[in-house]
Design an enzyme around this catalytic site. Structure first.
Site, PDB file in Angstrom:
ATOM      1  N   TRP A   1      14.784   4.149 -32.706  1.00  0.00           N
ATOM      2  CA  TRP A   1      13.929   4.359 -33.877  1.00  0.00           C
ATOM      3  C   TRP A   1      14.595   3.774 -35.113  1.00  0.00           C
ATOM      4  CZ3 TRP A   1      15.267   8.258 -30.412  1.00  0.00           C
ATOM      5  CH2 TRP A   1      14.249   8.685 -29.569  1.00  0.00           C
TER       6      TRP A   1
ATOM      7  N   GLN B   1       0.513   8.086 -34.725  1.00  0.00           N
ATOM      8  CA  GLN B   1       0.801   8.607 -33.392  1.00  0.00           C
ATOM      9  C   GLN B   1       0.025   9.898 -33.191  1.00  0.00           C
ATOM     10  OE1 GLN B   1       4.937   9.421 -32.607  1.00  0.00           O
ATOM     11  NE2 GLN B   1       5.247   7.436 -31.650  1.00  0.00           N
TER      12      GLN B   1
ATOM     13  N   VAL C   1      13.252  15.103 -24.014  1.00  0.00           N
ATOM     14  CA  VAL C   1      12.589  15.591 -22.794  1.00  0.00           C
ATOM     15  C   VAL C   1      13.497  15.369 -21.587  1.00  0.00           C
ATOM     16  CG1 VAL C   1      10.200  15.296 -23.578  1.00  0.00           C
ATOM     17  CG2 VAL C   1      11.387  13.378 -22.497  1.00  0.00           C
TER      18      VAL C   1
END
Lengths: 809, 352
Positions: B161, B223, B266
């Protein structure tokens, strides 16, 4: 990373077709983004192994020569060749007429044609790697191994498939051939053969010849080194060069090539020092001194500062730890003794050093990703063996291995229950064990827990820390697509109302229904736009690292971008009328914390009221103005059941006398007005006015939630209509008259329908005509009742506003 | 007056009325005629009133005659009205023919930005599965954008990012405030707010990256993030929910494919592809000849993320996913250049 399958095959048998293998790797998390094929364009009968029988000089050119090549089946061909390295006895790659090759002159792949070169007709070519499309070196021809069979297709020897893999940050092991080989093994059930790292050692122990000291064990977890004397530095053998070229690396010399090769094998960066240049034969791993300078191998002098880590000798830095070696200890042709380093450095410090010096290298990239310290001695021994094999020399006895950061291998306890809890399915224990074994996990005895598996991660993996990491391993190797698919069985959680989201949705829908087109513009703006639109207050938040001056500030107003959007569409859309709106946030700085992000509505209206139509030719020639914009706002607010008043107002960017604030209850929620021509001119918006409206949605939401929606019974008695025209001072707002008249208990509503100045209306006065609707909820009004009410109203209007009746009907 | 006089009067009245009726050619005059002869104060009524002076037996006879005349006139009126109406309809259908090919009155048509439309469509798809829309700040702290998502400072995953930092010189540490690089910070914010209660939300919003723009990259984009956390939520639920989403948004016959991917917040991590709806998986330009189109990243919420916001990861599990709105719109509408979205050329916008 470029992964040649020929290289991979050294460690694991590849039984699957390349595309199938690439698919399995991709589904398992190692994405093969591209598959390169070498040699598929080489026709087996046209690009073959040739044997140079003799080399004659070219009669007309000193730099050209005429090799005669045996291309198999007794066929001998003499061609022109410009390469200085062509020599009799070589096995070379020969292209016959019609072979599809890279043409260095045209830059395209095209069939090879006969050519007349300085008076000699040449049919065919001795190829360089450039023409074959497997490298970019055009200075010499490609020399093949001596054992290559004359006349055999080149594709059989050099043909290869290269996987372009994308490596996620958690899987540094997949930056290496062995790492990928372990993946292949897990997917195909094959076993990995680790490379040979055995070599003979000399009698003289390394400790007597070199010392290593780790001065900062917090930044260097392990340092291993070997010492090789009597090496002969020179070009690498062809197989090594080929392997590096296919993996995307440039061959340099045998010693450096071997360090790169082993890094690509094991993922462990290595560095070779010219030991003759290491003062006092001492290696010290320490932080750089403030202002210390080091010229790195790329020839750049770099100023260092703590806590950057350096490799130093007794006096100076000779390398930037984990990033790049120093020029002062570089291996060169004259080097005879090499100290080979294979170490493990702190990830964060390496990352910060590389970032601070803007020097990202294959080594720093790997150390940043926390590679395992167990790799250091393995790669060291492998590289030492290859140097002995290829560059000759003798290795000192033993290796140096300082390991201050030693810690137990990471272990994870995995239960069947957790697998089911996460994946939603019960995977049989024998399946779990076989997957984990194929990945290199080992079962350990747990002293405390009886159920489940106590697992040690393989030495090449640095991403296994918790139980769920292993759950992912099981799922990805079995395949995510093999996992079950269910819908959520738990009940839907309690929902909280989202009034702002609802208001934004309704606002957009209502404006679109009113003929307005939604735009979405960038949140960042420039100083220039802020100045042009005169939206200087409040001072906006700035980017610390703006991409450009164009996107430097977080906007505090939507005006600038709206005017820019009008400018974009001005000439193409003016004839049809421009009606634009945006619902976006503005970012109001606050004292300390994050800014106040206010949802804001802006609308802009300019150009023709109607597109050209045969039904309303005149209307199609009328430009919109203030009341078009106000009408849209009124329609929006009325649909939202919000009562608003429009009060004459001032705004530096809007025209005085053509600006109104929008007031709901006690709050000013927005403004509507014609943009000042001086601002329009800066955006090249000429010819026609622009009216904008702006509404602060949080304030509007307050009014909306207060708005009543209770039902009122409509009167069942008839309405009586009366028209009056009043003459008042031109400064009297019509809304005041309307409000005043509406107060009368018999008046249902008042609508102005004509405004007139000039003619018989005195200067400074205006005439406004109103239709007044009288109605009672109790009975039918008689004309006498209406007449008395009207008279009463007129009398009071006269008193309140000095209004004179001009006409009545 | 005698009975004969009365009968004669009635008969005269009737024949005059009928003669007059024949001459009437429009509905208004017909109405006048009705009022004159048959109205409450009309001539026939008046005639009837004069019968009161006759002797009873004559009165009855005259009365019957008068009633017959009334019936006759009423019938004649009805018939004449019908004739007039039919004549008028016949005239309408032959008169004033329009050139119906001319354009109609220009009714203004506004519209919503394609991003707004796709955000709605996708939020609605998830709303039908019990997800609630919530929104969060675009200007974020490093803490929520990265640290609470298991992306510590100096972690190589931060390279995923490229960040635009907000200048807070003198107020906060350098690199502490940023423009959110994804909608994921709302995962932490929502769970903190929900305080160990079940969560099922969808978060649309603007995100920003320090990135050069080209046909498929834009530094400013939208998003949609999804998050479902509860006791007993599994990877199988993630697959099922996203499969349903793909069918709702891209068509009932869509196939989906999940592969392993990495996002620090995750574990396990996944990427979902759908079979190409343009070529039905046969391979075309849009799917780069693979037959599959990557649409979103997803995974089971990382135990460290759950722990960090006070959810016990041994009790609660959850899944999260995120996807780019412009990409979705580009796929659905065959848009080839993402830069069209925020250049706001009406020739582009008007097509949606």
């Amino acid at each position: 990373m470029q992964v040649p399958l020929s290289w991979l095959k050294k460690y694991v048998p590849i039984t699957l077709p390349p595309r199938e293998l690439a698919h399995r790797l991709t589904m398992g998390g190692v994405e093969v983004g591209g598959i390169g094929e070498i040699g598929t364009s080489w026709e087996p009968d046209k690009v073959v192994v040739g044997h140079v029988l003799k080399v004659d000089p070219h009669p007309n050119a000193d730099r050209l020569r005429l090799p005669t090549v045996d291309v198999g089946n007794g066929e001998h061909i003499t061609v022109v060749c410009g390469a200085p390295n062509v020599a009799a006895g070589q096995k070379i790659a020969f292209a016959k007429e019609g072979a599809r090759l890279f043409n260095t002159h045209s830059g395209h792949i095209e069939p090879l044609r006969p050519a007349n070169i300085r008076g000699f007709k040449s049919v065919g070519m001795v190829c360089s790697v450039l023409e074959l499309g497997i490298g970019d070196d055009h200075t010499g021809i490609l020399v093949l191994p001596d054992e290559s069979e004359i006349g055999s297709p080149l594709a059989d020897i050099l043909g290869d498939v290269i996987f372009e893999t994308e490596t996620t940050p958690n899987r540094p092991d997949c930056l290496s051939m062995l790492g990928i080989a372990h993946e292949v093994a897990a997917h195909t059930g094959q076993a990995v053969t680790e490379p040979d790292a055995d070599y003979p050692e000399d009698d003289d122990p390394i400790e007597k010849q070199a010392t290593v000291e780790i001065a900062d064990p917090d930044l260097c977890y392990r340092y291993t080194a070997s010492l090789i004397s009597g090496v002969k530095v020179g070009p690498s053998p062809q197989w090594l060069q080929d392997a590096l070229v296919k993996a995307g690396q440039r061959p340099i010399n045998n010693v450096v090539d071997i360090t790169n090769y082993v890094m690509l094998e094991y993922n462990q960066p290595l560095h070779a020092f010219d030991f003759g240049k290491v003062k006092e034969r001492r290696i010290i791993v320490r932080q750089a001194r403030k202002g210390e300078e080091l010229e790195t191998l790329d020839g750049v002098k770099r100023k260092l500062s703590p806590p950057m880590l350096v490799i130093a000798d007794a006096s100076d830095a000779i390398g930037l730890a984990g990033v790049m070696g120093g020029a002062n200890s570089e291996v060169s042709d004259g080097t005879t003794t090499i100290l080979l380093e294979s170490a493990n450095f702190d990830a964060v410090n390496t990352r910060r050093t590389a970032a601070a010096l803007k020097l990202s290298t294959g080594a720093s990239y790997r150390f940043e990703r926390s590679i395992r310290a167990e790799l250091a001695p393995l790669a060291l021994r492998r590289a030492t063996k290859l140097i002995l094999d290829i560059a000759g020399g003798k290795a000192a006895k033993g290796i140096i291995d300082h390991y201050p950061g030693e810690k137990p291998a990471p272990t994870v306890h995995l239960t069947r229950k957790r697998i089911k809890q996460v994946l939603g399915t019960d995977i049989p224990p024998d399946k779990v064990e076989s997957v984990l074994t194929s990945l290199g996990f080992t079962k350990k005895k747990s002293s405390t827990k009886n159920d489940g598996l106590h697992l040690e991660a393989p030495y090449w993996r640095s991403d296994i820390a918790i139980e769920d990491d292993v759950v992912e391993e099981i799922a990805r190797i079995i395949g995510y697509d093999e996992m079950p698919t269910t819908t959520i069985a738990t009940s839907i959680p309690h929902h909280a109302p989202q009034p702002m989201w609802e208001l934004k949705q309704r606002t957009r829908d209502l404006l679109a229904a009113a003929g307005m087109r939604e735009i979405v513009t960038y949140s960042l703006t420039s100083q220039a736009t802020i100045e042009k639109a005169e939206t200087l207050e409040p001072k906006p938040l700035a980017m610390a690292n703006p991409m450009s001056a164009q996107f430097q500030y977080l906007r505090t107003s939507l005006r600038g971008s709206m005017l820019e959007t009008l400018a974009t569409n001005w000439h193409t859309s003016l004839r049809d009328g421009l009606r634009l709106f945006e619902v976006s946030r503005v970012y109001m700085p606050t004292k300390a914390d994050l800014p106040d992000e206010r949802e804001t509505l802006i609308g802009a209206i300019a150009g023709r009221r109607l597109p050209l139509s045969w039904l309303a030719k005149e209307l199609g020639e009328v430009d919109m103005g203030f009341f078009d914009a106000k009408g849209v706002v009124q329609s929006l607010l009325s649909s939202l059941r919000i009562e608003a008043a429009f009060e004459p107002s001032e705004n530096n960017a809007l025209l005085p006398g053509r600006t109104a604030s929008i007031v709901c209850g006690d709050h000013t929620v927005g403004i509507v007005g014609e943009v000042h021509p001086r601002i329009l001119a800066r955006f090249d918006l000429t010819e026609t006015p622009v009216t904008i409206f702006e509404i602060d949605l949080p304030k509007l939401l307050q009014s909306a939630s207060a708005a009543s929606r209770s039902y009122a019974t409509a009167s069942r008695f008839p309405e009586s209509l009366r028209d009056i025209a009043l003459v008042v001072d031109s400064g009297v707002p019509s809304s005041n008259i309307e409000a005043f008249v509406s107060q009368h208990k018999m008046v249902q509503r008042v609508t102005p329908f004509d405004v007139f100045t000039g003619g018989d209306v005195p200067t400074g006065k205006k005439s406004i005509a109103y239709e007044i609707v009288f109605q009672s909820e109790k009975d039918t009004l008689t004309s006498e009742q209406v007449g008395r009410a009207l008279e009463d109203i007129l009398r009071r209007l006269q008193k309140e506003f000095g209004a004179e009746l001009r006409s009545q009907s | 007056m005698t009975a004969e006089d009365a009968s004669s009067n009635i008969s005269d009245l009737q024949s005059r009325a009928l003669t007059e009726l024949e001459t009437l050619q429009d509905a208004r005059r017909l109405e006048d005629w009705r009022v004159v002869y048959l109205g409450r104060k009309g001539k026939l009524t008046q005639t009837l009133r004069t019968l009161g002076s006759l002797p009873p037996e004559q009165r009855r006879e005259a009365g019957q005659a008068a009633n017959r005349a009334k019936t006759t006139l009423e019938e004649a009126y009805d018939n004449h009205l019908k004739t007039l109406e039919e004549a008028s309809f016949a005239t309408s259908s032959t008169k004033g023919r329009l050139d119906v090919t001319l354009p109609g009155w220009p009714v203004l048509r506004g519209g919503l930005h394609p991003t707004t439309q796709i955000v709605r469509e996708i939020c609605n798809a998830f709303a039908s599965m019990g997800f609630q829309v919530v929104e969060g700040p675009e200007v974020e702290s490093d803490e929520y954008n990265f640290e609470k998502l298991n992306i510590p400072k100096d972690h190589p995953a931060r390279d995923m990012w490229n960040t635009l930092w907000v200048d807070y010189t003198g107020i906060q540490d350098e690199h502490s405030v940023l423009l959110r690089t994804h909608t994921s910070p709302m995962q932490a914010r929502i769970m903190e707010k929900m305080d160990s209660k079940p969560v099922r939300v969808i978060v649309p919003g603007k995100c920003y990256r320090y990135e050069a723009t080209d046909a498929t990259h834009e530094w400013h984009f939208f998003q949609v993030e999804g998050l479902a956390v509860d006791k007993g939520i599994t990877f199988a639920d993630l697959k099922g929910t996203l499969y349903e989403f793909a069918r709702l948004v891209f068509g009932q016959n869509r196939k989906v494919r999940f592969r392993c991917d990495y996002f620090p917040f995750v574990e396990p991590g996944a990427e979902m592809s759908i079979d190409c709806f343009l070529c039905d998986g046969q391979g075309c330009r849009v799917c780069k000849k693979t037959g599959w189109i990557e649409v979103l990243g997803a995974g089971m919420v990382h135990p460290k993320v759950l722990e960090g916001v006070g959810y016990d990861p041994s009790v609660y599990t959850g899944f999260a996913f995120g996807m780019g709105m412009e990409r979705m719109a580009m796929l659905k509408h065959g848009i080839e250049d993402i830069r069209l979205f925020y250049s706001n050329d009406l020739r582009f916008l008007k097509q949606f």
